[in-house]
Write a protein that holds these residues in place. Structure first.
Motif: not given
Length: 473
Positions: A156-159, A212-215
């Motif tokens: 959840a913290k990762m959005g 640090g980005q979501l991919e």
């Protein structure tokens, strides 16, 4: 080229059957997830393993004991499939319990296997990163369990999605795994999230530890790549159906580590479909790999949960020199066990686990593909201790035709199911393979010396006892 093998039953009863070239040895007894993967670090290095590299475009380099296929066209893949089909027919026509072995790199574009392996490895690494956050590192794969509530909070913290959506991901219905506990989640539960049946793949992302980005986890395939993937799966299905029709077991050979996660995953899909009543599809496990034990235990447990029949071939491995050179050149952790002794220990550890499973599951089967006398002695000893008998036909032995007959023939005479592997295919494809095997390594010469020593001992015994000519009773 496909493998073909001869079954040894009573002396002189040889049957043509397909199978695959054997493997070398070298690895440690302790497997579990690699240190890099367990600690959740070294991501960029790990990803390099599943990227194409121009220096290793020719996958034959350093590979002697295995046939290497290169993608030329879809028509060529169809031609390979036809050769495999003829091999299955030859095996089925010669025996009622034959084997055929195939390589998936012959049935489609290897780039697809490389990309799919990258996806599977990223997802597995993400699991171990979450485990590290929960203070659960250094455990064997099947012993690592995530607390679902803590996992949901982390995700959840990762959005990635809303908390409600995330909670709905981790349910028995979503995961499609029987026996799922709502409080903890293991690697098999985790892997089921990217099963096509869950339809969650499009939502999945993983963190890039460098940016640090979501991919997105799944790279988009082009229309042509998707068509190539579909054709590969169709060819696999055709071969499995032909094997079922002919009463032949189909062994899927292990290949290089950067293809293997995809190969194993596709093989598992075939096992789910065809191993309902008995093991028709056998997966191959290379015991010179550090993660061999984890791979075996995970697949055995998956078969238990889903109710299909486990079938395995255990080898040491055929790509050691190439794997080590590639890892050093590209810069990722060497996937191979550090020593010959470590590989032997790993083989015996994996084999022991499978034999324990056979004791409790009469439908599970294993092919002990080894020229190592110590391994054969270990297998026989454990079979006796576990109450597994030759007549049960749960444990098969396999060696290359023309090699280690001092192992094969006594086993066959004692009633054990023994198979001799024979290359099958066009002569111009088979001869280069046979010539490479003739030059393989010192272990082959050691085996030949051992056979010659035994022959001299038998000749001397017959001269001494006055029974030079053998007269069967």
């Amino acid at each position: 080229m496909v493998g073909a093998s001869c079954r040894l039953g009573s002396p002189g009863a040889h049957v043509l059957l397909p199978s695959a070239p054997r493997a070398h040895s070298l690895r440690p007894s302790r497997s579990c997830t690699s240190a890099v993967e367990r600690e959740g670090s070294g991501t960029s290095k790990r990803e390099r393993q599943y990227q194409a590299h121009p220096a290793f475009g020719d996958r034959r380099d350093g590979v002697i004991s295995a046939r290497t296929y290169f993608y030329a066209s879809e028509a060529k893949c169809d031609s390979h499939m036809e050769t495999f089909l003829r091999c299955i027919e030859a095996s089925g026509g010669a025996s009622d319990d034959g084997f055929s072995a195939i390589k998936l790199t012959a049935l489609g574009r290897p780039q697809f296997l490389l990309q799919f392996s990258d996806v599977l490895t990223k997802w597995r690494r993400f699991f171990h990163q979450m485990a590290a956050e929960q203070g659960k590192t250094g455990l064997a794969a099947m012993d690592t369990k995530l607390e679902v509530a803590v996992l949901q909070e982390s995700v959840a913290k990762m959005g990635i999605a809303s908390r409600t959506e995330i909670e709905n991901w981790f349910t028995a219905e979503t995961l499609g795994v029987s026996g799922f506990s709502r409080s903890t989640l293991d690697l098999l539960d985790w892997n089921s999230l990217i099963d096509s049946r869950t339809e969650l793949s499009k939502h999945l992302v993983v963190p890039n530890m460098q940016t640090g980005q979501l991919e997105p986890l799944l790279s988009r395939f082009t229309e042509e790549e998707e068509l190539q993937m579909t054709r590969m799966l169709q060819r696999m299905d055709i071969l499995a159906k032909k094997a079922a029709e002919m009463g032949v077991r189909l062994m899927v050979d292990a290949e290089q580590t950067y293809f293997q996660p995809a190969i194993s995953r596709l093989t598992l899909e075939m096992q789910r479909k065809f191993n309902v009543e008995k093991p028709l599809i056998f997966n191959t496990y290379q015991c010179y790999l550090k993660d061999a034990y984890d791979n075996v235990t995970l697949d055995v447990e998956l078969a238990r949960r889903e109710g299909w029949c486990f079938g395995a071939k255990l080898v040491r491995g055929a790509y050691m020199a190439q794997e080590r050179t590639r890892a050093a050149e590209i810069g990722y952790e060497d996937p191979i066990n550090p020593t010959y002794e470590a590989t032997n220990a790993m083989y015996h550890r994996c084999l022991n686990y499978v034999l324990e499973e056979l004791k409790h599951n009469s439908k599970a089967k294993v092919m002990v593909a080894s020229h190592n006398e110590d391994t054969v002695h270990f297998t026989l000893r454990r079979m006796e201790e576990l109450g597994l008998y030759p007549a049960d036909r749960q444990v098969y032995f396999g060696q290359l035709l023309g090699m280690c007959d001092q192992i094969s023939f006594p086993l066959g005479q004692a009633g054990f199911p023994v198979y001799k592997y024979v290359p099958y295919g066009p002569v111009m494809d088979v001869l280069p393979y046979l010539s490479r095997r003739a030059l393989e390594n010192s272990s082959v010469m050691k085996g030949a010396w051992r056979e010659r020593q035994l022959l001299w001992q038998e000749l001397k015994r017959r001269i001494r006892t006055g029974s030079l000519f053998h007269r069967p009773a």
